[in-house]
Design a protein around this motif. Structure first.
Motif, PDB file in Angstrom:
ATOM      1  N   SER A 171      19.078 -41.099  -3.436  1.00  0.00           N
ATOM      2  CA  SER A 171      17.754 -41.074  -4.047  1.00  0.00           C
ATOM      3  C   SER A 171      17.581 -42.272  -4.975  1.00  0.00           C
ATOM      4  CB  SER A 171      17.561 -39.764  -4.823  1.00  0.00           C
ATOM      5  OG  SER A 171      16.334 -39.754  -5.488  1.00  0.00           O
ATOM      6  N   SER A 172      18.609 -42.556  -5.754  1.00  0.00           N
ATOM      7  CA  SER A 172      18.569 -43.699  -6.669  1.00  0.00           C
ATOM      8  C   SER A 172      18.454 -45.005  -5.885  1.00  0.00           C
ATOM      9  CB  SER A 172      19.830 -43.709  -7.528  1.00  0.00           C
ATOM     10  OG  SER A 172      19.869 -44.855  -8.337  1.00  0.00           O
ATOM     11  N   ALA A 173      19.246 -45.109  -4.811  1.00  0.00           N
ATOM     12  CA  ALA A 173      19.205 -46.328  -3.999  1.00  0.00           C
ATOM     13  C   ALA A 173      17.842 -46.472  -3.330  1.00  0.00           C
ATOM     14  CB  ALA A 173      20.315 -46.298  -2.944  1.00  0.00           C
ATOM     15  N   ILE A 188      28.217 -33.730  -1.710  1.00  0.00           N
ATOM     16  CA  ILE A 188      26.907 -33.887  -1.055  1.00  0.00           C
ATOM     17  C   ILE A 188      25.814 -34.089  -2.104  1.00  0.00           C
ATOM     18  CG2 ILE A 188      25.129 -32.628   0.235  1.00  0.00           C
ATOM     19  CD1 ILE A 188      27.442 -31.470   1.942  1.00  0.00           C
ATOM     20  N   ALA A 189      25.860 -33.310  -3.177  1.00  0.00           N
ATOM     21  CA  ALA A 189      24.861 -33.456  -4.246  1.00  0.00           C
ATOM     22  C   ALA A 189      24.939 -34.857  -4.862  1.00  0.00           C
ATOM     23  CB  ALA A 189      25.068 -32.381  -5.303  1.00  0.00           C
ATOM     24  N   ALA A 190      26.157 -35.340  -5.070  1.00  0.00           N
ATOM     25  CA  ALA A 190      26.330 -36.677  -5.649  1.00  0.00           C
ATOM     26  C   ALA A 190      25.802 -37.744  -4.689  1.00  0.00           C
ATOM     27  CB  ALA A 190      27.803 -36.939  -5.967  1.00  0.00           C
ATOM     28  N   VAL A 191      26.090 -37.578  -3.399  1.00  0.00           N
ATOM     29  CA  VAL A 191      25.615 -38.548  -2.406  1.00  0.00           C
ATOM     30  C   VAL A 191      24.083 -38.518  -2.330  1.00  0.00           C
ATOM     31  CG1 VAL A 191      25.552 -39.046   0.076  1.00  0.00           C
ATOM     32  CG2 VAL A 191      27.734 -38.591  -1.044  1.00  0.00           C
ATOM     33  N   LYS A 192      23.494 -37.310  -2.393  1.00  0.00           N
ATOM     34  CA  LYS A 192      22.037 -37.205  -2.380  1.00  0.00           C
ATOM     35  C   LYS A 192      21.441 -37.911  -3.590  1.00  0.00           C
ATOM     36  CE  LYS A 192      21.253 -32.957   0.252  1.00  0.00           C
ATOM     37  NZ  LYS A 192      20.780 -31.565   0.185  1.00  0.00           N
ATOM     38  N   GLU A 193      22.048 -37.715  -4.757  1.00  0.00           N
ATOM     39  CA  GLU A 193      21.561 -38.352  -5.979  1.00  0.00           C
ATOM     40  C   GLU A 193      21.677 -39.867  -5.859  1.00  0.00           C
ATOM     41  OE1 GLU A 193      19.888 -39.004  -9.546  1.00  0.00           O
ATOM     42  OE2 GLU A 193      20.027 -37.065  -8.555  1.00  0.00           O
ATOM     43  N   GLU A 194      22.815 -40.322  -5.354  1.00  0.00           N
ATOM     44  CA  GLU A 194      23.029 -41.759  -5.180  1.00  0.00           C
ATOM     45  C   GLU A 194      22.029 -42.326  -4.171  1.00  0.00           C
ATOM     46  OE1 GLU A 194      26.625 -44.399  -3.368  1.00  0.00           O
ATOM     47  OE2 GLU A 194      27.193 -42.828  -4.774  1.00  0.00           O
ATOM     48  N   GLN A 233      15.421 -47.701  -5.910  1.00  0.00           N
ATOM     49  CA  GLN A 233      15.683 -49.109  -6.198  1.00  0.00           C
ATOM     50  C   GLN A 233      15.168 -49.994  -5.058  1.00  0.00           C
ATOM     51  OE1 GLN A 233      19.782 -49.964  -7.000  1.00  0.00           O
ATOM     52  NE2 GLN A 233      19.411 -52.125  -7.438  1.00  0.00           N
ATOM     53  N   LEU A 234      15.434 -49.568  -3.813  1.00  0.00           N
ATOM     54  CA  LEU A 234      14.948 -50.344  -2.676  1.00  0.00           C
ATOM     55  C   LEU A 234      13.421 -50.377  -2.641  1.00  0.00           C
ATOM     56  CD1 LEU A 234      17.398 -49.279   0.175  1.00  0.00           C
ATOM     57  CD2 LEU A 234      17.190 -51.536  -0.864  1.00  0.00           C
ATOM     58  N   SER A 235      12.804 -49.264  -2.972  1.00  0.00           N
ATOM     59  CA  SER A 235      11.345 -49.207  -3.002  1.00  0.00           C
ATOM     60  C   SER A 235      10.799 -50.194  -4.027  1.00  0.00           C
ATOM     61  CB  SER A 235      10.892 -47.781  -3.331  1.00  0.00           C
ATOM     62  OG  SER A 235       9.505 -47.695  -3.397  1.00  0.00           O
ATOM     63  N   GLU A 236      11.434 -50.244  -5.198  1.00  0.00           N
ATOM     64  CA  GLU A 236      11.012 -51.200  -6.225  1.00  0.00           C
ATOM     65  C   GLU A 236      11.198 -52.637  -5.746  1.00  0.00           C
ATOM     66  OE1 GLU A 236      13.068 -50.370  -9.885  1.00  0.00           O
ATOM     67  OE2 GLU A 236      12.335 -48.291  -9.945  1.00  0.00           O
ATOM     68  N   GLU A 237      12.331 -52.892  -5.079  1.00  0.00           N
ATOM     69  CA  GLU A 237      12.589 -54.249  -4.588  1.00  0.00           C
ATOM     70  C   GLU A 237      11.584 -54.642  -3.508  1.00  0.00           C
ATOM     71  OE1 GLU A 237      16.699 -54.638  -3.443  1.00  0.00           O
ATOM     72  OE2 GLU A 237      17.414 -54.093  -5.433  1.00  0.00           O
ATOM     73  N   VAL A 238      11.236 -53.698  -2.630  1.00  0.00           N
ATOM     74  CA  VAL A 238      10.240 -53.975  -1.599  1.00  0.00           C
ATOM     75  C   VAL A 238       8.899 -54.311  -2.244  1.00  0.00           C
ATOM     76  CG1 VAL A 238       8.870 -52.891   0.237  1.00  0.00           C
ATOM     77  CG2 VAL A 238      11.353 -52.685   0.274  1.00  0.00           C
ATOM     78  N   THR A 239       8.525 -53.537  -3.260  1.00  0.00           N
ATOM     79  CA  THR A 239       7.266 -53.813  -3.969  1.00  0.00           C
ATOM     80  C   THR A 239       7.308 -55.196  -4.596  1.00  0.00           C
ATOM     81  OG1 THR A 239       6.932 -51.457  -4.399  1.00  0.00           O
ATOM     82  CG2 THR A 239       5.742 -52.989  -5.812  1.00  0.00           C
ATOM     83  N   GLU A 240       8.433 -55.538  -5.238  1.00  0.00           N
ATOM     84  CA  GLU A 240       8.571 -56.863  -5.847  1.00  0.00           C
ATOM     85  C   GLU A 240       8.487 -57.964  -4.790  1.00  0.00           C
ATOM     86  OE1 GLU A 240      12.227 -56.889  -8.058  1.00  0.00           O
ATOM     87  OE2 GLU A 240      11.524 -55.363  -9.473  1.00  0.00           O
ATOM     88  N   LEU A 241       9.116 -57.751  -3.632  1.00  0.00           N
ATOM     89  CA  LEU A 241       9.075 -58.757  -2.565  1.00  0.00           C
ATOM     90  C   LEU A 241       7.655 -58.907  -2.014  1.00  0.00           C
ATOM     91  CD1 LEU A 241      12.377 -57.988  -0.632  1.00  0.00           C
ATOM     92  CD2 LEU A 241      11.846 -60.052  -1.937  1.00  0.00           C
ATOM     93  N   ARG A 242       6.943 -57.803  -1.873  1.00  0.00           N
ATOM     94  CA  ARG A 242       5.548 -57.879  -1.404  1.00  0.00           C
ATOM     95  C   ARG A 242       4.686 -58.648  -2.406  1.00  0.00           C
ATOM     96  NH1 ARG A 242       5.313 -51.720   0.707  1.00  0.00           N
ATOM     97  NH2 ARG A 242       6.114 -52.101   2.796  1.00  0.00           N
ATOM     98  N   ASP A 243       4.911 -58.346  -3.691  1.00  0.00           N
ATOM     99  CA  ASP A 243       4.152 -59.067  -4.723  1.00  0.00           C
ATOM    100  C   ASP A 243       4.482 -60.559  -4.682  1.00  0.00           C
ATOM    101  OD1 ASP A 243       3.087 -56.637  -5.475  1.00  0.00           O
ATOM    102  OD2 ASP A 243       4.322 -56.415  -7.294  1.00  0.00           O
TER     103      ASP A 243
END
Length: 131
Positions: free
Chosen positions: A81-83, A73-79, A86-96
């Motif tokens: 969170s990372s995903a 569960i901890a590993a899945v939570k970490e994964e 990453q998605l948040s960064e990609e959304v920001t890049e797409l908006r830009d």
């Protein structure tokens, strides 16, 4: 007389002996019953100890599985969170990129409008020169 008294004492002693033997027989029966009961209790204790050991083993297995699940569960939570990051960064890049595209469209529309106006003016000049 002494013989009669001795005879009474012998009878009393025989009776006492019989009572003692009966008591011994009764006590032996009670002892045998107590021994059987002790054996049964010892068997129950052994059975309970085996059950206790089995339950303890099952508990250890379940605790190990729980720890493994917690780790997973901890590993899945970490994964996750990372995903999410990453998605948040990609959304920001797409908006830009969308904003840049919209700005380019606006600029191109302005240039197209200016070119259309220029073409109309050139067409007007060509028409006036032909007249």
């Amino acid at each position: 007389s002494a013989t009669s008294q001795l005879s009474e004492e012998v009878t009393e002693l025989r009776d006492a002996k019989q009572v003692a033997e009966d008591s011994i027989t009764t006590l032996e029966g009670q002892l045998e019953a107590a021994n059987i009961s002790n054996i049964q209790v010892a068997d129950q204790v052994a059975s309970l100890q085996n059950t206790n050991e089995d339950v303890a083993k099952q508990l250890r297995v379940k605790e190990a599985a729980l720890e493994e699940s917690k780790s997973h569960i901890a590993a899945v939570k970490e994964e996750s969170s990372s995903a999410t990051s990453q998605l948040s960064e990609e959304v920001t890049e797409l908006r830009d990129a969308k904003q840049v595209a919209e700005d380019s469209i606006t600029t191109l529309e302005g240039q197209l409008e200016a070119a259309n106006i220029s073409n109309i003016q050139v067409a007007d000049q060509v028409a006036s020169l032909q007249n």
